[in-house]
Structure formats: structure tokens, C-alpha cells
Scaffold this motif. Sequence first.
Motif, PDB file in Angstrom:
ATOM      1  N   ASN A 196       0.549  -1.005   0.160  1.00 38.67           N
ATOM      2  CA  ASN A 196       0.181  -0.159   0.029  1.00 38.67           C
ATOM      3  C   ASN A 196       0.244   1.082   0.100  1.00 38.67           C
ATOM      4  O   ASN A 196       0.703   1.770  -0.355  1.00 38.67           O
ATOM      5  N   ILE A 197       2.210   1.408   1.151  1.00 34.46           N
ATOM      6  CA  ILE A 197       2.539   2.262   0.288  1.00 34.46           C
ATOM      7  C   ILE A 197       3.241   2.575  -0.335  1.00 34.46           C
ATOM      8  O   ILE A 197       3.207   3.830  -1.086  1.00 34.46           O
ATOM      9  N   PHE A 198       3.823   2.194  -0.939  1.00 37.00           N
ATOM     10  CA  PHE A 198       4.199   1.794  -2.959  1.00 37.00           C
ATOM     11  C   PHE A 198       3.354   2.386  -3.915  1.00 37.00           C
ATOM     12  O   PHE A 198       3.319   2.960  -5.076  1.00 37.00           O
ATOM     13  N   LEU A 199       2.115   2.122  -3.596  1.00 32.97           N
ATOM     14  CA  LEU A 199       0.928   2.074  -4.339  1.00 32.97           C
ATOM     15  C   LEU A 199       0.726   3.697  -3.936  1.00 32.97           C
ATOM     16  O   LEU A 199       0.009   4.206  -4.560  1.00 32.97           O
ATOM     17  N   GLY A 200       0.565   3.970  -3.168  1.00 33.93           N
ATOM     18  CA  GLY A 200       0.592   5.318  -2.523  1.00 33.93           C
ATOM     19  C   GLY A 200       1.481   6.193  -3.496  1.00 33.93           C
ATOM     20  O   GLY A 200       1.136   7.510  -3.766  1.00 33.93           O
ATOM     21  N   PHE A 201       2.566   6.214  -3.108  1.00 31.46           N
ATOM     22  CA  PHE A 201       3.402   6.625  -4.130  1.00 31.46           C
ATOM     23  C   PHE A 201       3.401   6.896  -5.279  1.00 31.46           C
ATOM     24  O   PHE A 201       3.379   8.348  -5.936  1.00 31.46           O
ATOM     25  N   ALA A 202       2.924   5.971  -5.916  1.00 31.78           N
ATOM     26  CA  ALA A 202       2.885   5.766  -7.573  1.00 31.78           C
ATOM     27  C   ALA A 202       1.679   6.141  -7.867  1.00 31.78           C
ATOM     28  O   ALA A 202       0.922   6.336  -8.961  1.00 31.78           O
ATOM     29  N   GLU A 203       0.768   6.780  -7.282  1.00 34.27           N
ATOM     30  CA  GLU A 203      -0.784   7.035  -6.817  1.00 34.27           C
ATOM     31  C   GLU A 203      -1.311   6.197  -7.905  1.00 34.27           C
ATOM     32  O   GLU A 203      -2.088   6.736  -9.103  1.00 34.27           O
ATOM     33  N   ALA A 204      -1.601   4.511  -7.789  1.00 35.32           N
ATOM     34  CA  ALA A 204      -2.474   3.954  -8.468  1.00 35.32           C
ATOM     35  C   ALA A 204      -3.167   3.029  -7.165  1.00 35.32           C
ATOM     36  O   ALA A 204      -2.878   3.193  -5.575  1.00 35.32           O
ATOM     37  N   GLU A 205      -4.352   2.356  -7.807  1.00 34.21           N
ATOM     38  CA  GLU A 205      -4.925   2.078  -6.515  1.00 34.21           C
ATOM     39  C   GLU A 205      -4.654   0.245  -6.860  1.00 34.21           C
ATOM     40  O   GLU A 205      -4.272  -0.567  -8.038  1.00 34.21           O
ATOM     41  N   MET A 206      -5.006  -0.911  -6.160  1.00 28.62           N
ATOM     42  CA  MET A 206      -4.760  -2.523  -5.842  1.00 28.62           C
ATOM     43  C   MET A 206      -5.816  -2.677  -6.678  1.00 28.62           C
ATOM     44  O   MET A 206      -7.103  -2.454  -6.706  1.00 28.62           O
ATOM     45  N   PRO A 207      -5.857  -3.589  -7.896  1.00 25.91           N
ATOM     46  CA  PRO A 207      -6.854  -4.101  -9.274  1.00 25.91           C
ATOM     47  C   PRO A 207      -7.236  -5.429  -8.663  1.00 25.91           C
ATOM     48  O   PRO A 207      -6.675  -5.620  -7.341  1.00 25.91           O
ATOM     49  N   GLU A 208      -8.144  -6.057  -9.633  1.00 22.13           N
ATOM     50  CA  GLU A 208      -8.694  -6.498  -8.806  1.00 22.13           C
ATOM     51  C   GLU A 208      -8.063  -8.128  -8.827  1.00 22.13           C
ATOM     52  O   GLU A 208      -7.703  -8.147  -8.225  1.00 22.13           O
ATOM     53  N   ASP A 209      -6.682  -8.064 -10.228  1.00 23.75           N
ATOM     54  CA  ASP A 209      -5.917  -8.867  -9.405  1.00 23.75           C
ATOM     55  C   ASP A 209      -4.255  -8.429  -9.631  1.00 23.75           C
ATOM     56  O   ASP A 209      -4.041  -7.939 -10.095  1.00 23.75           O
ATOM     57  N   PRO A 210      -3.977  -9.370  -8.643  1.00 21.83           N
ATOM     58  CA  PRO A 210      -2.298  -8.576  -7.725  1.00 21.83           C
ATOM     59  C   PRO A 210      -1.538  -8.679  -9.023  1.00 21.83           C
ATOM     60  O   PRO A 210      -1.072  -8.289  -8.189  1.00 21.83           O
ATOM     61  N   LEU A 211      -1.736  -9.313  -9.289  1.00 21.55           N
ATOM     62  CA  LEU A 211      -0.628 -10.464 -10.965  1.00 21.55           C
ATOM     63  C   LEU A 211      -0.307  -8.984 -11.334  1.00 21.55           C
ATOM     64  O   LEU A 211       0.281  -8.705 -12.223  1.00 21.55           O
ATOM     65  N   ASP A 212      -1.718  -8.119 -11.979  1.00 19.45           N
ATOM     66  CA  ASP A 212      -1.561  -6.838 -13.087  1.00 19.45           C
ATOM     67  C   ASP A 212      -1.472  -5.982 -12.070  1.00 19.45           C
ATOM     68  O   ASP A 212      -0.845  -4.543 -12.926  1.00 19.45           O
ATOM     69  N   LEU A 213      -0.641  -6.282 -11.548  1.00 20.55           N
ATOM     70  CA  LEU A 213       0.001  -5.102 -11.185  1.00 20.55           C
ATOM     71  C   LEU A 213       2.062  -4.534 -11.444  1.00 20.55           C
ATOM     72  O   LEU A 213       2.435  -5.545 -11.930  1.00 20.55           O
ATOM     73  N   SER A 214       2.210  -3.033 -11.553  1.00 18.79           N
ATOM     74  CA  SER A 214       3.708  -2.841 -12.034  1.00 18.79           C
ATOM     75  C   SER A 214       4.598  -4.321 -11.316  1.00 18.79           C
ATOM     76  O   SER A 214       4.585  -3.371  -9.603  1.00 18.79           O
ATOM     77  N   MET A 215       5.412  -4.164 -11.892  1.00 16.26           N
ATOM     78  CA  MET A 215       6.822  -4.662 -11.441  1.00 16.26           C
ATOM     79  C   MET A 215       7.371  -3.564 -10.332  1.00 16.26           C
ATOM     80  O   MET A 215       8.728  -3.567  -9.373  1.00 16.26           O
ATOM     81  N   THR A 216       6.932  -2.145 -11.472  1.00 13.85           N
ATOM     82  CA  THR A 216       7.963  -1.277 -10.442  1.00 13.85           C
ATOM     83  C   THR A 216       7.505  -0.470  -8.581  1.00 13.85           C
ATOM     84  O   THR A 216       7.695  -0.111  -8.326  1.00 13.85           O
ATOM     85  N   VAL A 217       6.091  -1.706  -8.347  1.00 16.52           N
ATOM     86  CA  VAL A 217       5.397  -1.551  -7.318  1.00 16.52           C
ATOM     87  C   VAL A 217       6.012  -2.757  -6.807  1.00 16.52           C
ATOM     88  O   VAL A 217       5.908  -2.884  -5.361  1.00 16.52           O
ATOM     89  N   VAL A 218       5.508  -3.863  -7.633  1.00 21.94           N
ATOM     90  CA  VAL A 218       6.000  -5.184  -6.349  1.00 21.94           C
ATOM     91  C   VAL A 218       7.415  -5.277  -6.140  1.00 21.94           C
ATOM     92  O   VAL A 218       7.794  -5.680  -4.920  1.00 21.94           O
TER      93      VAL A 218
END
Length: 217
Positions: free
Chosen positions: A121-143
Motif C-alpha cells: 500500500n505504501i508504494f501504491l500510494g507513492f505511484a498514485e495507483a489503486e490495487m487492481p482486482e488481480d494483484p498480478l496486474d500490478l506493475s513490477m515498479t510497485v511489486v
Amino acid sequence: MVDLEGLLSGQTNTLEILFLLSLVTLLPSIIVMMTSFTRIIIVLSFLRNALGMQQSPPNQVLVGIALFLSLFIMQPVVGAIYTDAYLPYESGEIDGETAVTNMQLPLKEFMLRQTKPSDLNIFLGFAEAEMPEDPLDLSMTVVVPSFMTSELRQAFIMGFLIYLPFIVIDMVVASTLMSMGMIMLPPVMISMPFKLLLFVLVDGWALIVDTLVRSFH
């Protein structure tokens, strides 16, 4: 006449070679940042310092142990990458972009299993993004940074727990020396053999390796 087919084939081979060279260049960073290597090497370093030995085992031995343990732990991930990304790409079933996407999925799945939601959640906040329905859709820059933050926390917790019994031995030895008036004698010199004896009696290396491997759920 210009052989367009041969020219395109040559360009494709050149791009593949450049991609492979880039991958080999980034391989040390990938091993450190996206696998179990970081947690293992930090815990082993804590163990060596807790025992009071600065040079034994040597750094090369610790890195070798961490590498082979990482290879053992990451074997399912490597197998999935080989099956789902490399083999289809080698046989021409998928293109390079799809192969890279398929390569990321097993790594993401592994890293997300070890990542705490709070760090994510910290890095999602930094990226100003929201958690997608499937976590695997997250960007590698966040993961990746989320995974590294969780790994550092877990490694330091394990290092603290490793330190506890050895600190007790240091305190007992220091108190005994002070009560005997041997203030000038370094407590570390006396406590180290007792630490080694305790570590050998409890089969410390097997316990450390077992705990490290089991910590990756």
C-alpha cells in the motif's frame, strides 16, 4: 534484389542477442532484488556477527550458500518461467513481448506471497495507483520495492531472534568475569567457544537452513 527476409531475420537475431546481453547484465540485480537471496544473506551475516566471528565463514562461503539456497527455493519459479516463457518463445508460439510478460508472472506471484499488504500500500500510494482486482496486474515498479521492504523487515526480525541466545551467553560471561575481578580480559574471547559449542550442540546450521527455507511460504 535485396533479400528482405534475410535482412529481417538478421535484425531479429541482433535484437535477441542485445536482449540476452541486457538480461545477463541485469542478472545480478534480478537475483538480489527479486529472489530469496537478500533475506538469506542478511540472516547469515547476522548469524556470523552474533557468533562474534568477523571473517568465518568467509564472505564467499556465505554468498555461495545464499545462492544455492536461493536456487533451491526459486526452482518452481524458474521452472514456470522456462515452461511458460522460454519454450513457447523458442518454438515461435509467442513473441518477445508475450514471453517477457509470461516471465514476470511467476516472479510476481512469488514476490507477492512474501510481501506485506502494508508495504504494498505504501508504494501504491507513492505511484498514485489503486490495487487492481488481480494483484498480478500490478506493475513490477510497485511489486519489487514492496517485496524488498518486506524482505528487509523479515530478515532483521530473524536476525534479532538469532542474536538473543548469544547475547545471553555474552552477558553471563561478562558478569562472571567482573565478579572475578578480570576486568581487563575481553568477554568476547571467553564467550566465543561457548557460543560455538551451543551452536554445534543444537545443530545450528540445519536449524538456520530449515528456518530460512520454511520462511518462504
